[in-house]
Write a protein that holds these residues in place. Structure first.
Motif, short mmCIF file in Angstrom:
data_model
loop_
_atom_site.label_atom_id
_atom_site.label_comp_id
_atom_site.label_asym_id
_atom_site.label_seq_id
_atom_site.Cartn_x
_atom_site.Cartn_y
_atom_site.Cartn_z
N ASP A 1 -3.32 18.08 6.61
CA ASP A 1 -4.18 19.22 6.33
C ASP A 1 -5.62 18.73 6.40
N LEU A 2 -6.37 19.18 7.41
CA LEU A 2 -7.73 18.69 7.60
C LEU A 2 -8.71 19.31 6.63
N GLY A 3 -8.25 20.22 5.80
CA GLY A 3 -9.08 20.75 4.74
C GLY A 3 -9.08 19.87 3.50
N ARG A 4 -8.34 18.78 3.55
CA ARG A 4 -8.27 17.83 2.44
C ARG A 4 -8.83 16.47 2.88
N ALA A 5 -8.80 15.49 1.98
CA ALA A 5 -9.26 14.15 2.34
C ALA A 5 -8.46 13.64 3.53
N LEU A 6 -9.14 13.06 4.49
CA LEU A 6 -8.47 12.60 5.70
C LEU A 6 -7.66 11.34 5.41
N PRO A 7 -6.46 11.24 5.98
CA PRO A 7 -5.56 10.13 5.64
C PRO A 7 -5.86 8.86 6.43
N PHE A 8 -7.12 8.42 6.37
CA PHE A 8 -7.54 7.20 7.06
C PHE A 8 -8.47 6.42 6.15
N ALA A 9 -8.44 5.10 6.30
CA ALA A 9 -9.32 4.24 5.53
C ALA A 9 -10.76 4.39 6.03
N SER A 10 -11.70 3.98 5.22
CA SER A 10 -13.11 4.08 5.58
C SER A 10 -13.45 3.10 6.71
N VAL B 1 -12.76 3.01 9.99
CA VAL B 1 -11.72 2.54 10.90
C VAL B 1 -11.85 3.12 12.31
N ALA B 2 -12.56 4.25 12.47
CA ALA B 2 -12.56 4.96 13.75
C ALA B 2 -13.75 4.58 14.61
N ASP B 3 -13.47 4.24 15.86
CA ASP B 3 -14.55 4.03 16.83
C ASP B 3 -15.08 5.37 17.32
N PHE B 4 -14.16 6.31 17.55
CA PHE B 4 -14.54 7.63 18.05
C PHE B 4 -13.68 8.71 17.41
N ILE B 5 -14.31 9.86 17.21
CA ILE B 5 -13.62 11.05 16.71
C ILE B 5 -13.87 12.18 17.69
N HIS B 6 -12.86 12.98 17.91
CA HIS B 6 -12.98 14.15 18.78
C HIS B 6 -12.36 15.35 18.06
N THR B 7 -13.02 16.49 18.15
CA THR B 7 -12.41 17.72 17.64
C THR B 7 -12.90 18.90 18.47
N GLU B 8 -11.96 19.70 18.92
CA GLU B 8 -12.29 20.84 19.78
C GLU B 8 -11.65 22.09 19.21
N ASP B 9 -12.49 23.09 18.94
CA ASP B 9 -12.03 24.40 18.47
C ASP B 9 -11.29 24.32 17.15
N PHE B 10 -11.68 23.38 16.31
CA PHE B 10 -11.15 23.34 14.95
C PHE B 10 -12.17 23.79 13.92
N ILE B 11 -13.43 23.40 14.06
CA ILE B 11 -14.38 23.62 12.96
C ILE B 11 -14.63 25.10 12.68
N ALA B 12 -14.34 25.98 13.65
CA ALA B 12 -14.50 27.41 13.39
C ALA B 12 -13.49 27.92 12.37
N GLN B 13 -12.50 27.09 12.04
CA GLN B 13 -11.54 27.45 11.00
C GLN B 13 -12.09 27.17 9.60
N LEU B 14 -13.28 26.58 9.51
CA LEU B 14 -13.83 26.16 8.23
C LEU B 14 -15.13 26.90 7.92
N LEU C 1 -16.91 17.02 7.52
CA LEU C 1 -17.85 16.13 8.19
C LEU C 1 -18.13 14.88 7.36
N ARG C 2 -18.20 15.03 6.05
CA ARG C 2 -18.38 13.86 5.20
C ARG C 2 -17.20 12.90 5.32
N GLU C 3 -16.00 13.46 5.42
CA GLU C 3 -14.82 12.63 5.60
C GLU C 3 -14.85 11.93 6.97
N CYS C 4 -15.28 12.66 7.99
CA CYS C 4 -15.41 12.04 9.32
C CYS C 4 -16.43 10.91 9.29
N ARG C 5 -17.54 11.13 8.59
CA ARG C 5 -18.56 10.08 8.46
C ARG C 5 -17.99 8.88 7.72
N ARG C 6 -17.15 9.12 6.74
CA ARG C 6 -16.56 8.03 5.97
C ARG C 6 -15.67 7.15 6.82
#
Length: 205
Positions: free
Chosen positions: A54-63, A65-78, A87-92
């Motif tokens: 559930d992307l509306g909760r804390a993301l299940p990844f350690a701080s 760890v990601a080189d790149f993140i991609h999201t298409e047509d999801f943020i309009a759900q928020l 976005l704070r979780e993505c930044r983390r």
């Protein structure tokens, strides 16, 4: 959450693995369009994502760890506050030298097209959406698009302000264009097929 996307078309490029397999690349809200070589994450298991979450909760990844993140047509759900938390979780989880690519309907472009080129807006709808129109007018497309594309439609100003609060600098980029090789060739739809904005976010100090 299901959504009707304004101008979506699957492309063969997304099925081609990246030449760099040593990077951690995460695709949030993958739905039926997973990207080969990426960790695809979605709430719906029907698209067979690598991670169901559930992307509306804390993301299940350690701080960090990601080189790149991609999201298409999801943020309009928020709505704005949940988007800020996402976005704070993505930044983390993003590395300091990483980047995030975001594609989403552009409310300003949607409105301008309705006002300045309504026939093209109707053409986009009939060609790429296919939901029947009772009146066949741009007015109906505008109403249906706002109702069906998600909970909240963003323009560049509103998104970039939330992204800045989350610790990102945001710039507009072109269709399938990026200064990062890993973020090129991922976009599902061209500019003439949609009313989208193509954005890239990099961490601020």
């Amino acid at each position: 959450m299901a959504a009707i996307i304004i101008g979506i078309r699957a492309r063969d490029l997304r099925s081609q693995p990246s030449r760099r397999q040593d990077m951690t690349k995460i695709n949030f809200g993958s739905g039926p369009y997973p990207i080969a070589g990426w960790i695809n994450v979605d709430l719906d298991s029907a698209g067979r994502p690598e991670v169901v979450a559930d992307l509306g909760r804390a993301l299940p990844f350690a701080s960090g760890v990601a080189d790149f993140i991609h999201t298409e047509d999801f943020i309009a759900q928020l709505d704005p506050l949940p988007l800020l938390e996402f976005l704070r979780e993505c930044r983390r989880i993003l590395k300091p030298d990483g980047a995030m690519r975001v594609l989403t309907p552009d409310l300003e472009r949607f409105a301008r097209t309705y006002l300045e080129n309504p026939d093209h807006l109707v053409w986009i709808w009939k060609t790429f959406i296919g939901v029947p129109l009772e009146t066949g007018t741009a007015c109906e497309v505008l109403n249906l698009g706002m109702r069906l594309a998600g909970r909240f439609q963003y323009d560049f100003t509103s998104f970039s302000r939330l992204a800045a609060e989350a610790g990102f600098a945001t710039v507009r980029v072109g269709y399938n264009e990026s200064r990062f090789e890993a973020l090129r060739g991922l976009d599902l739809r061209r500019t003439d097929e949609a009313v989208s904005m193509y954005l890239e976010c990099t961490p601020t100090a």
